[in-house]
Design a protein around this motif. Structure first.
Motif, PDB file in Angstrom:
ATOM      1  N   GLU A 113       0.809  -1.207   0.000  1.00  0.00           N
ATOM      2  CA  GLU A 113       0.000   0.000   0.000  1.00  0.00           C
ATOM      3  C   GLU A 113       0.852   1.270   0.000  1.00  0.00           C
ATOM      4  O   GLU A 113       0.312   2.363  -0.045  1.00  0.00           O
ATOM      5  N   GLU A 123      -0.111  -8.987  -6.067  1.00  0.00           N
ATOM      6  CA  GLU A 123      -0.475  -8.011  -5.051  1.00  0.00           C
ATOM      7  C   GLU A 123      -1.819  -7.355  -5.357  1.00  0.00           C
ATOM      8  O   GLU A 123      -2.613  -7.091  -4.468  1.00  0.00           O
ATOM      9  N   ARG A 127      -5.033  -7.491  -2.959  1.00  0.00           N
ATOM     10  CA  ARG A 127      -5.772  -6.292  -2.531  1.00  0.00           C
ATOM     11  C   ARG A 127      -7.261  -6.471  -2.815  1.00  0.00           C
ATOM     12  O   ARG A 127      -8.101  -6.084  -2.009  1.00  0.00           O
TER      13      ARG A 127
END
Length: 184
Positions: A113, A123, A127
């Motif tokens: 992030e 990733e 998320r």
């Protein structure tokens, strides 16, 4: 109004007539889909395992009463969804709002992030999974049924036992929330 009898419904009807090989084919065809749905919706392997077994037990127990009114997968996921709702009702939140807030305050920001980090495909998927997990139960279920099982709004409404407009609304709110969370 009866739905056209699909291959799965034909297998279920054959199983109702005593052909156990038909059940084996249904189980092999749908076990992965069912387990993924239960695991993603419950977020607990123990609960998913228990509900997986109970769903198949219900399929077996209702074989004589089975009538193809919807796609077999819709019927199967409706059984699983109802068991999941019952599980939610039995399980009450264990942390108070203050405890949850304290945990969030002490949790470090994950590396993926941080603005300087370029997200890999893995990733981005993670998320999305995390964003889905943060949705309210009804919205999460609608999104999972749509994205992972490619069910129509009508089928989602049937599985979850709500009207078409309610299912459509849950799906719309969930998608808007996901867009907001993923834009951050």
């Amino acid at each position: 109004m009866d739905a056209p009898v699909d291959d799965d419904a034909t297998l279920m009807l054959a199983y109702a007539r005593g052909k156990t090989a038909a059940f084996d084919a249904l189980y092999a065809r749908h076990r992965g889909t069912l387990y993924r749905f239960l695991l993603r919706a419950s977020r607990d392997t123990q609960v998913a395992d228990e509900l997986f077994q109970e769903t198949w037990s219900r399929v077996i127990a209702s074989r004589a009463r089975y009538a193809p009114q919807a796609k077999f997968t819709t019927w199967l996921l409706q059984i699983a969804h109802n068991l999941l709702i019952d599980s939610y009702r039995r399980k009450r939140p264990q942390a108070t709002g203050e405890e949850a807030e304290r945990i969030f305050d002490t949790t470090a920001t994950p590396e993926h992030e941080q603005p300087e980090h370029v997200l890999s495909e893995f990733e981005r998927r993670r998320r999305l999974q995390m964003a889905i997990e943060q949705l309210p139960d009804e919205q999460r279920t609608a999104v999972l049924l749509r994205l992972e099982n490619d069910l129509s709004v009508e089928d989602i409404a049937h599985v979850t036992g709500v009207g078409r407009e309610t299912a459509k609304s849950r799906l719309r709110y969930a998608m808007n929330r996901l867009r907001e969370q993923l834009a951050e």
